[in-house]
Design an enzyme around this catalytic site. Structure first.
Site, PDB file in Angstrom:
ATOM      1  CB  SER A 124     -28.306 -13.667 -25.887  1.00  0.00           C
ATOM      2  OG  SER A 124     -27.708 -12.719 -25.010  1.00  0.00           O
ATOM      3  N   GLY A 131     -32.752  -6.524 -14.036  1.00  0.00           N
ATOM      4  CA  GLY A 131     -32.391  -5.030 -13.721  1.00  0.00           C
ATOM      5  C   GLY A 131     -31.021  -4.927 -12.866  1.00  0.00           C
ATOM      6  NE  ARG A 140     -25.718  -8.225 -27.783  1.00  0.00           N
ATOM      7  CZ  ARG A 140     -26.501  -9.006 -27.143  1.00  0.00           C
ATOM      8  NH1 ARG A 140     -27.752  -9.126 -27.777  1.00  0.00           N
ATOM      9  NH2 ARG A 140     -26.648  -9.324 -26.075  1.00  0.00           N
ATOM     10  CD  GLU A 180     -31.728 -13.940 -15.845  1.00  0.00           C
ATOM     11  OE1 GLU A 180     -30.452 -13.660 -16.034  1.00  0.00           O
ATOM     12  OE2 GLU A 180     -32.098 -14.928 -16.110  1.00  0.00           O
ATOM     13  CG  LEU A 181     -29.843  -9.564 -10.212  1.00  0.00           C
ATOM     14  CD1 LEU A 181     -29.508  -9.727  -8.504  1.00  0.00           C
ATOM     15  CD2 LEU A 181     -31.132  -8.684 -10.306  1.00  0.00           C
ATOM     16  CE  LYS A 220     -41.473  -1.005 -12.734  1.00  0.00           C
ATOM     17  NZ  LYS A 220     -40.987   0.106 -13.877  1.00  0.00           N
ATOM     18  CB  CYS A 268     -26.815  -7.571 -18.126  1.00  0.00           C
ATOM     19  SG  CYS A 268     -27.554  -8.701 -19.491  1.00  0.00           S
TER      20      CYS A 268
HETATM   21  P1  NAD Z   1     -32.771  -0.649 -12.493  1.00  0.00           P
HETATM   22  O1  NAD Z   1     -32.638  -1.886 -11.594  1.00  0.00           O
HETATM   23  O2  NAD Z   1     -32.788   0.338 -12.109  1.00  0.00           O
HETATM   24  O3  NAD Z   1     -34.330  -0.912 -13.131  1.00  0.00           O
HETATM   25  C1  NAD Z   1     -34.865  -2.155 -13.659  1.00  0.00           C
HETATM   26  C2  NAD Z   1     -36.561  -2.031 -13.495  1.00  0.00           C
HETATM   27  O4  NAD Z   1     -36.696  -2.168 -11.950  1.00  0.00           O
HETATM   28  C3  NAD Z   1     -36.946  -0.930 -14.108  1.00  0.00           C
HETATM   29  O5  NAD Z   1     -38.332  -1.159 -14.428  1.00  0.00           O
HETATM   30  C4  NAD Z   1     -37.343   0.033 -12.750  1.00  0.00           C
HETATM   31  O6  NAD Z   1     -38.201   0.907 -13.006  1.00  0.00           O
HETATM   32  C5  NAD Z   1     -37.452  -1.037 -11.722  1.00  0.00           C
HETATM   33  N1  NAD Z   1     -37.248  -0.607 -10.194  1.00  0.00           N
HETATM   34  C6  NAD Z   1     -36.279   0.497  -9.973  1.00  0.00           C
HETATM   35  N2  NAD Z   1     -36.432   0.691  -8.579  1.00  0.00           N
HETATM   36  C7  NAD Z   1     -37.126  -0.407  -8.363  1.00  0.00           C
HETATM   37  C8  NAD Z   1     -37.894  -0.802  -6.897  1.00  0.00           C
HETATM   38  N3  NAD Z   1     -37.393  -0.412  -5.610  1.00  0.00           N
HETATM   39  N4  NAD Z   1     -38.883  -1.692  -6.842  1.00  0.00           N
HETATM   40  C9  NAD Z   1     -39.274  -2.335  -7.765  1.00  0.00           C
HETATM   41  N5  NAD Z   1     -38.741  -1.871  -9.277  1.00  0.00           N
HETATM   42  C10 NAD Z   1     -37.904  -1.099  -9.267  1.00  0.00           C
HETATM   43  O7  NAD Z   1     -31.855  -1.099 -13.875  1.00  0.00           O
HETATM   44  P2  NAD Z   1     -31.719  -0.404 -15.300  1.00  0.00           P
HETATM   45  O8  NAD Z   1     -31.044   0.632 -15.047  1.00  0.00           O
HETATM   46  O9  NAD Z   1     -33.193  -0.311 -15.719  1.00  0.00           O
HETATM   47  O10 NAD Z   1     -31.127  -1.586 -16.012  1.00  0.00           O
HETATM   48  C11 NAD Z   1     -29.745  -1.797 -16.293  1.00  0.00           C
HETATM   49  C12 NAD Z   1     -29.467  -3.059 -15.403  1.00  0.00           C
HETATM   50  O11 NAD Z   1     -30.017  -3.941 -15.622  1.00  0.00           O
HETATM   51  C13 NAD Z   1     -27.993  -3.338 -15.181  1.00  0.00           C
HETATM   52  O12 NAD Z   1     -27.459  -3.425 -14.171  1.00  0.00           O
HETATM   53  C14 NAD Z   1     -27.812  -4.395 -16.299  1.00  0.00           C
HETATM   54  O13 NAD Z   1     -26.794  -5.348 -16.170  1.00  0.00           O
HETATM   55  C15 NAD Z   1     -29.014  -5.314 -15.641  1.00  0.00           C
HETATM   56  N6  NAD Z   1     -29.588  -6.048 -16.985  1.00  0.00           N
HETATM   57  C16 NAD Z   1     -29.375  -7.603 -16.519  1.00  0.00           C
HETATM   58  C17 NAD Z   1     -29.898  -8.473 -17.600  1.00  0.00           C
HETATM   59  C18 NAD Z   1     -29.594  -9.913 -17.047  1.00  0.00           C
HETATM   60  O14 NAD Z   1     -30.378 -10.604 -17.816  1.00  0.00           O
HETATM   61  N7  NAD Z   1     -28.928 -10.363 -16.336  1.00  0.00           N
HETATM   62  C19 NAD Z   1     -30.400  -7.764 -18.503  1.00  0.00           C
HETATM   63  C20 NAD Z   1     -30.604  -6.542 -18.970  1.00  0.00           C
HETATM   64  C21 NAD Z   1     -30.134  -5.750 -17.911  1.00  0.00           C
END
Ligand code: NAD
Length: 495
Positions: A458, A245, A295, A267-268, A191, A301
Site C-alpha cells: 500500500s 468491502g 498488519r 475495492e473488494l 457511509k 484485504c
Molecule cells: P462488508 O462488505 O460486509 O461491508 C462493507 C461496507 O458495506 C460496510 O459499510 C457495510 O455496512 C456496507 N454494506 C453491507 N451490506 C451492504 C449492502 N447490501 N448495500 C450497501 N452497503 C452494504 O465488508 P466488511 O466486513 O466491512 O469488510 C471486510 C471486507 O472488505 C473484506 O472482504 C476485505 O477484503 C474487504 N476490503 C477490501 C479492501 C480493498 O481495498 N480491496 C480494503 C479493505 C477491505
C-alpha cells in the site's frame, strides 16, 4: 440540532465518545436520525458499548444527497489551488491529531495502537498526495486525423459520489476516497461501517475545521445499508459509487448501480498468495511474512492468506514464523504494548475458528495457536498451520485473522498455478534473490498488486486495486485514483 463539532472542544487531549456520536453530519449540520434510533458501537477488546450513533433512514439519505448536490456547483468551481490548500490542511490537522485518532481507531476497531498509528499516517497521506494532484489535472488538445477540426478533451468532476467503507481501516478507506473526490471537484456522502463509525465522524469535524465547505462531505451511519444505498443510487444526482468491502456485497451493489447506470469503483476481497522460493533471504522473508500476515492482526484485504514455501526452505521458514507468531503480545488494542488486538466481532472469531478446524480435519498440522480463549473480548491467538491442503476452505475464503497457513511446493510452475487458483486477484508477494525469477513470476501472477521481497504494497502514490473478483478501478497513484472521480468531456472544434 447543530451541536459542537467534536475535536474543536476536546483538542488532542481525550476521547469524548458523547461528542463523537452526537449526530449524522449532513450539510454541515449535526442532526439526529429521523428514525430516532441509534446503533451501538462496541469496543472489541472489552465487549462494552462505548457509544451509540444515529441510525439514518431513507429520508436522511435523501437529505444527504440534497446537501451534496447543493454544495456541488460551488465546489467544482472552487479554484484547484484553493481545493488543494484545503486538502493540505486536512493532512496537517490529521498529522497533528494523529495520536488521538490512533487511540480512537484502536478503541472502536480493536487494532493494536502501533497499527492504528500506521493507519493514521497512511490515511493522512491521501490528503497530502491529492492536494498535489488537485492542481495537476490536465486535458488534451490535438488535431483530428481528417484535419477538419481540433479535438479538445477536458476532465470534469463526475458529480455527487456515494462512498461506502468497511470497518478494517476506518480512517484510510474513507480518506482514500474522499481526498481524490474532493481534489477532482466532487461532493460526497460517506457511509462508514456501523462497527467503526466514530473515526468517520471525528474526521468529518476535522475536515470542516480544515476549511472543507459545508455540504461537500456528508457522513451517515445506518443499520440498513442495502435500501439506504439503493435509494441514493436511484437519485439521478448521484453519479458515482465507490465501494470498499466484501466481494459478495460488491456484486449486489454493481447490480443495484446498473439500474441507473451509475459509475462504480469496487475495492473488494482478496486471497493473497505469499510465495517463498528456496533462494530467498530467510530473515527478510520472515520479516515480510509477519507484516503481510499480521498488519491489523490479519484483518486486511491484502493479508497473506496462503503461504507457499519451497521444499528446501520450508522447515526453517515454518519454525521461524511459528517462533515469531507465538511471541506476539495479544491484548486490548489501545494498550501500548499490544501487538495483536482482538477481531472485530464474535462472529469474526467464529468464522476463523471454523476455517482452522476445517483445515485440521483435512490434515493440516498445528504449529502454534488455534484455541479460542475464554473471557471478554473477541480474541483469536496467532496461529501457524503447515500441510494445509488445496481443498481446505481457507485456501479459497478470506481468513481475515491471525492465521498463517503454510503449504509446501516444489516448482515455479506449480506455485504459479496454485497462486492463481482463486476468484480473487488483489495482492501477491514473492520472495527470491533471483531478480529474473521475481519479475517472471510477477508477470504470471493474476493480481493487481505484486510485492517482490516486500511485505507491504500500500502506498498513496501507487495504484491500489484488484483484478478478477477483487474489484474494478484503482485508488491512489498518479492519475489513477483521481480519474475515478472525473469524466472526459470531448469538444470537437472547428476554427
Ligand atoms: P462488508 O462488505 O460486509 O461491508 C462493507 C461496507 O458495506 C460496510 O459499510 C457495510 O455496512 C456496507 N454494506 C453491507 N451490506 C451492504 C449492502 N447490501 N448495500 C450497501 N452497503 C452494504 O465488508 P466488511 O466486513 O466491512 O469488510 C471486510 C471486507 O472488505 C473484506 O472482504 C476485505 O477484503 C474487504 N476490503 C477490501 C479492501 C480493498 O481495498 N480491496 C480494503 C479493505 C477491505
Amino acid at each position: 440540532m447543530n451541536a459542537r463539532p467534536p475535536f474543536a472542544q476536546t483538542g488532542a487531549q481525550a476521547l469524548d465518545f458523547d461528542l463523537l456520536s452526537q449526530g449524522l453530519y449532513v450539510g454541515g449540520q449535526w442532526r439526529a436520525a429521523s428514525s430516532g434510533r441509534t446503533i451501538d458501537v462496541v469496543d472489541p477488546s472489552t465487549e462494552s458499548v462505548i457509544a451509540a450513533v444515529p441510525d439514518a433512514t431513507l429520508e436522511d439519505a435523501a437529505a444527504a444527497v440534497a446537501a451534496a448536490a447543493l454544495a456541488a456547483p460551488r465546489w467544482r468551481k472552487t479554484p484547484p489551488r484553493e481545493r488543494s490548500e484545503i486538502l493540505r490542511r486536512c493532512y496537517t490537522l490529521m498529522t497533528e491529531r494523529a495520536e488521538m485518532l490512533a487511540l480512537l481507531i484502536s478503541t472502536e476497531n480493536g487494532k493494536a495502537l502501533r497499527d492504528a498509528r500506521g493507519e493514521v499516517a497512511y490515511a493522512a497521506e491521501f490528503f497530502r498526495w491529492n492536494s498535489e494532484e488537485a492542481v495537476r489535472i490536465t486535458g488534451e488538445f490535438g488535431t483530428a486525423p481528417s484535419g477538419a477540426n481540433r479535438i479538445i478533451v477536458d476532465y470534469v468532476p463526475i458529480g455527487v459520489c456515494v462512498l461506502i467503507t468497511p470497518w478494517n481501516f476506518p480512517a484510510a478507506m474513507a480518506t482514500r476516497k474522499i481526498a481524490p473526490a474532493l481534489a477532482a471537484g466532487c461532493t460526497v456522502i460517506l457511509k462508514p461501517a456501523s462497527e467503526t463509525p466514530l473515526t468517520a465522524y471525528a474526521l468529518a469535524a476535522l475536515y470542516e475545521e480544515a476549511g472543507v465547505p459545508l455540504g461537500v462531505v456528508n457522513v451517515l451511519t445506518t443499520s440498513e445499508p442495502g435500501p439506504f444505498t439503493a435509494a441514493m443510487l436511484a437519485d439521478p444526482r448521484v453519479r458515482k459509487l465507490s465501494f470498499t468491502g466484501s466481494t459478495s456485497v460488491g456484486r449486489s451493489l454493481l447490480a443495484e448501480a446498473a439500474k441507473s447506470v451509475v459509475s462504480c469503483a469496487m475495492e473488494l476481497g482478496g486471497n493473497a498468495p505469499f510465495i517463498v522460493f528456496d533462494d530467498a533471504d530467510l530473515g527478510a522473508a520472515l520479516d515480510g511474512a509477519m507484516i503481510a500476515k499480521m498488519r491489523n492482526a490479519g484483518e486486511a484485504c491484502t493479508a497473506a492468506n496462503r503461504i507457499y514455501v519451497q521444499s528446501g526452505i520450508h522447515d526453517a521458514f515454518a519454525r521461524g514464523l511459528a517462533e515469531r507468531m507465538a511471541a506476539l503480545k495479544v491484548g486490548p488494542g489501545a494498550n501500548a504494548d499490544t501487538e495483536c488486538g482482538p477481531m472485530i466481532t464474535r462472529k469474526a472469531v467464529q468464522k476463523i475458528d471454523r476455517l482452522v478446524q476445517d483445515a485440521i480435519e483435512r490434515g493440516a498440522q498445528v504449529v502454534c495457536g488455534s484455541a479460542v480463549p475464554d473471557g471478554k473480548g473477541f480474541f483469536y491467538p496467532p496461529t501457524v498451520l503447515t500441510d494445509v491442503p488445496a481443498g481446505a476452505l481457507m485456501a479459497h475464503e478470506e481468513i481475515f485473522g491471525p492465521v498463517a497457513p503454510i503449504t509446501r511446493f516444489e516448482t515455479e510452475a506449480e506455485v504459479i498455478a496454485r497462486a492463481n487458483d482463486t476468484e480473487y486477484g488483489l495482492a501477491s508477494y514473492v520472495y527470491t534473490r533471483d531478480v529474473g525469477r521475481g519479475m517472471r513470476v510477477a508477470a504470471e501472477l493474476e493480481a493487481g498488486m505484486i510485492a517482490i521481497n516486500r511485505g507491504l504494497v500500500s502506498d498513496p502514490a501507487a495504484p491500489f486495486g484488484g483484478v478478477k473478483q477483487s474489484g474494478l478501478g484503482r485508488e491512489g497513484g498518479q492519475h489513477h485514483g483521481i480519474s475515478e472521480y472525473m469524466e472526459a468531456k470531448y469538444i470537437a472544434a472547428t476554427f
